[in-house]
Design an enzyme around this catalytic site. Sequence first.
Site, PDB file in Angstrom:
ATOM      1  N   THR A  61       0.830  -1.211   0.000  1.00 52.05           N
ATOM      2  CA  THR A  61       0.000   0.000   0.000  1.00 52.05           C
ATOM      3  C   THR A  61       0.860   1.255   0.000  1.00 52.05           C
ATOM      4  O   THR A  61       0.487   2.279  -0.588  1.00 52.05           O
ATOM      5  CB  THR A  61      -0.931  -0.014   1.233  1.00 52.05           C
ATOM      6  OG1 THR A  61      -1.746  -1.175   1.142  1.00 52.05           O
ATOM      7  CG2 THR A  61      -1.823   1.206   1.294  1.00 52.05           C
ATOM      8  N   SER A 107       1.480  -7.283  -1.028  1.00 53.48           N
ATOM      9  CA  SER A 107       2.197  -8.347  -0.302  1.00 53.48           C
ATOM     10  C   SER A 107       1.428  -9.665  -0.276  1.00 53.48           C
ATOM     11  O   SER A 107       1.966 -10.690   0.118  1.00 53.48           O
ATOM     12  CB  SER A 107       2.569  -7.901   1.106  1.00 53.48           C
ATOM     13  OG  SER A 107       1.465  -7.881   1.960  1.00 53.48           O
ATOM     14  N   THR A 138       1.722  -4.430   4.246  1.00 53.80           N
ATOM     15  CA  THR A 138       1.605  -4.821   5.654  1.00 53.80           C
ATOM     16  C   THR A 138       0.950  -6.192   5.857  1.00 53.80           C
ATOM     17  O   THR A 138       1.140  -6.814   6.894  1.00 53.80           O
ATOM     18  CB  THR A 138       0.792  -3.773   6.450  1.00 53.80           C
ATOM     19  OG1 THR A 138      -0.484  -3.623   5.822  1.00 53.80           O
ATOM     20  CG2 THR A 138       1.516  -2.441   6.503  1.00 53.80           C
ATOM     21  N   ASP A 139       0.189  -6.659   4.838  1.00 55.52           N
ATOM     22  CA  ASP A 139      -0.567  -7.907   5.046  1.00 55.52           C
ATOM     23  C   ASP A 139       0.341  -9.091   5.380  1.00 55.52           C
ATOM     24  O   ASP A 139       0.012  -9.922   6.230  1.00 55.52           O
ATOM     25  CB  ASP A 139      -1.406  -8.252   3.801  1.00 55.52           C
ATOM     26  CG  ASP A 139      -2.578  -7.302   3.621  1.00 55.52           C
ATOM     27  OD1 ASP A 139      -2.883  -6.556   4.583  1.00 55.52           O
ATOM     28  OD2 ASP A 139      -3.171  -7.282   2.532  1.00 55.52           O
TER      29      ASP A 139
HETATM   30  N1  LIG Z   1      -1.500  -1.971   4.005  1.00 61.92           N
HETATM   31  C1  LIG Z   1      -1.042  -2.788   3.067  1.00 61.92           C
HETATM   32  O1  LIG Z   1       0.104  -2.713   2.705  1.00 61.92           O
HETATM   33  C2  LIG Z   1      -1.979  -3.848   2.580  1.00 61.92           C
HETATM   34  C3  LIG Z   1      -1.713  -4.342   1.184  1.00 61.92           C
HETATM   35  N2  LIG Z   1      -2.797  -5.180   0.745  1.00 61.92           N
HETATM   36  C4  LIG Z   1      -0.416  -5.165   1.112  1.00 61.92           C
HETATM   37  O2  LIG Z   1      -0.147  -5.942   1.970  1.00 61.92           O
HETATM   38  O3  LIG Z   1       0.299  -5.043   0.141  1.00 61.92           O
END
Ligand SMILES: NC(=O)C[C@H](N)C(=O)O
Length: 381
Positions: A61, A107, A138-139
């Site tokens: 993200t 991710s 973050t995932d």
């Molecule tokens: N906040 C994020 O980064 C979530 C995103 N879907 C990822 O993990 O790439």
Amino acid sequence: MPNNAVEITTICSDLENSQFKLESTAPEEPIISKSATPVIHPLLSQRRSLPRIKILGTGGTIASKATSSSATADYKVDLTIQDMLEAIPDISRICELEYEQLCNVDSKNIDEKILMTIYNGISESLQKFDGIVITHGTDSLAETAFFIESTIDAGEVPIVCVGSMRPSSSVSADGPMNLYQAICIAADSKSRNRSVLVSLNDQISAGYYITKTNANSLDSFNVRQGYLGNFVNNEIHYYYPPVKPQGCHKFKLNIPKNTDSFNFPDVCIIYGHQGITSKLLDMVKDQYAGIVFATMGAGSLPDKVNEDCLEIDIPVVYSKRSMDGMIPRANLPKDANGDSRNCIASGYLNPEKSRILLQLCLACNYSIDETKHVFRGVYGG
Ligand SMILES: NC(=O)C[C@H](N)C(=O)O
């Protein structure tokens, strides 16, 4: 840039200004030079007044854009590291930066091949840089951080993983500040000997222990072992002297440059629930090298499933659905001789970290007893 393309770019001061820069503390603006191999101007390398930081970009993200400034969902990975750095102009006062785009994906698409690429990217940078920053979604960031801590001996060099919860296009996007802070952490001498760190929402955590516990909020990560420090007015405050995770087993992987030829053993996770039978276990036991159960409570599975787990040939790790607590060895199923055979307690490890630890044990051809020893050493499993 297409996904998986690798571009190496160096931010360094230019020749004309180098005299000035020798006398001043830091260059005002970064000069971006592109080259096939990293370029550091010789005067800069002699001066060495600023720490040298390598950024490895993977996407997430933090590198995404949505269609409107109020949207915080349904966004696409769209920004390179260079784009992200343009949002934090002060950074050249803090360090000399070099960066490399390892991939640019959400991710959810990080797989074993990309993990190996990250591993290689870090290994190649460790000797040459004072700190490393990894931009990541973050995932699955906690899994990557756990993998890195389990496989790389970083010595003194901090490896800081960073992401964001809002896309770059949103009002009050958190990415630029998170990235700025991650670079500050990597460049700060107080971060040395702290191994893998995660920087998000002003908090600094141990990459080994962190878990994503909120799918949406800026305060997305939780670490039951406590934060290591935080930022106030962009000053780093560590709560403890340098510390590394207790009992972390370091695996020695031999990963070739061409990661295609490296096969990481397949391990799946089965989620426990009321009324679970051995149906899934039967379906996957010949397809995978190992299984992790997210059990109910502290290792609870129906008696019949326990019996069937003891009968199969592959390792079965008992982990847990609950965020807190652990699986004591005493709760494992046992045969008539009191032997838990191929069943392993995950201790405090959650299912996704248990999966990575089991994959690493399998990749290194550890026996069941050695694997049990690793789980026990890490987290009391
Ligand atoms: N906040 C994020 O980064 C979530 C995103 N879907 C990822 O993990 O790439």
